[in-house]
Design a protein around this motif. Structure first.
Motif, PDB file in Angstrom:
ATOM      1  N   ARG A  11      49.992 -15.766 102.890  1.00 41.19           N
ATOM      2  CA  ARG A  11      50.307 -15.904 101.470  1.00 41.19           C
ATOM      3  C   ARG A  11      51.619 -15.203 101.124  1.00 41.19           C
ATOM      4  O   ARG A  11      52.429 -15.735 100.367  1.00 41.19           O
ATOM      5  CB  ARG A  11      49.175 -15.339 100.611  1.00 41.19           C
ATOM      6  N   ILE A  12      51.821 -14.019 101.675  1.00 45.05           N
ATOM      7  CA  ILE A  12      53.061 -13.286 101.409  1.00 45.05           C
ATOM      8  C   ILE A  12      54.253 -14.039 101.981  1.00 45.05           C
ATOM      9  O   ILE A  12      55.284 -14.179 101.335  1.00 45.05           O
ATOM     10  CB  ILE A  12      52.978 -11.857 101.978  1.00 45.05           C
ATOM     11  N   ARG A  13      54.096 -14.563 103.192  1.00 44.53           N
ATOM     12  CA  ARG A  13      55.176 -15.325 103.814  1.00 44.53           C
ATOM     13  C   ARG A  13      55.491 -16.581 102.997  1.00 44.53           C
ATOM     14  O   ARG A  13      56.651 -16.929 102.797  1.00 44.53           O
ATOM     15  CB  ARG A  13      54.800 -15.703 105.245  1.00 44.53           C
ATOM     16  N   THR A  14      54.450 -17.262 102.528  1.00 43.25           N
ATOM     17  CA  THR A  14      54.650 -18.462 101.719  1.00 43.25           C
ATOM     18  C   THR A  14      55.344 -18.131 100.405  1.00 43.25           C
ATOM     19  O   THR A  14      56.210 -18.867  99.944  1.00 43.25           O
ATOM     20  CB  THR A  14      53.300 -19.143 101.441  1.00 43.25           C
ATOM     21  N   LEU A  15      54.977 -17.000  99.815  1.00 35.92           N
ATOM     22  CA  LEU A  15      55.577 -16.594  98.550  1.00 35.92           C
ATOM     23  C   LEU A  15      57.060 -16.244  98.716  1.00 35.92           C
ATOM     24  O   LEU A  15      57.878 -16.580  97.856  1.00 35.92           O
ATOM     25  CB  LEU A  15      54.820 -15.390  97.979  1.00 35.92           C
ATOM     26  N   LEU A  16      57.428 -15.597  99.826  1.00 36.11           N
ATOM     27  CA  LEU A  16      58.799 -15.136 100.017  1.00 36.11           C
ATOM     28  C   LEU A  16      59.706 -16.128 100.734  1.00 36.11           C
ATOM     29  O   LEU A  16      60.906 -15.894 100.837  1.00 36.11           O
ATOM     30  CB  LEU A  16      58.792 -13.816 100.789  1.00 36.11           C
ATOM     31  N   THR A  17      59.165 -17.224 101.223  1.00 33.99           N
ATOM     32  CA  THR A  17      59.976 -18.203 101.949  1.00 33.99           C
ATOM     33  C   THR A  17      61.176 -18.706 101.150  1.00 33.99           C
ATOM     34  O   THR A  17      62.273 -18.811 101.705  1.00 33.99           O
ATOM     35  CB  THR A  17      59.095 -19.378 102.411  1.00 33.99           C
TER      36      THR A  17
END
Length: 113
Positions: A11-17
């Protein structure tokens, strides 16, 4: 690694992509890093922070303006050295949030073109 940590990391990776997957966001993050570097050099090496704090705040505006009152929390305390750290952390978070918004805007404009 537990199974519950994997979805959170995803989720964090998806948010910061959006902050890292396009050129405008990357260029903005380089500008933020340069402003923070100038501020930290002035705060800890030259010990002259008269106007150095304005650069991270102006580069990360409008969210960076919220970082202005943070160093005042430690004025006239034994933790006065921690003021630049607070401003740096807040400016970094504001710059990352602005880069995500810039990346989403760039993605939207790319899809519409």
């Amino acid at each position: 690694m537990s199974r519950s940590a994997r979805p959170r990391r995803h989720r964090i990776r998806t948010l910061l992509t959006p902050a890292f997957d396009n050129l405008p966001s990357r260029a903005y993050l380089v500008l933020v890093a340069a402003a923070i570097g100038v501020f930290l050099h002035a705060a800890y090496v030259t010990r002259d922070t008269s106007f150095a704090g304005m650069w991270p705040v102006l580069v990360t505006a409008p969210l960076g303006i919220l970082a202005l009152p943070l160093p005042a929390l430690v004025w006239d305390t034994p933790l006065e050295w921690f003021g630049p750290v607070l401003l740096t952390a807040a400016a970094t978070a504001a710059g990352l949030a602005n880069a995500v918004m810039l990346g989403r805007l760039a993605g939207t404009l790319r899809r519409q073109a």
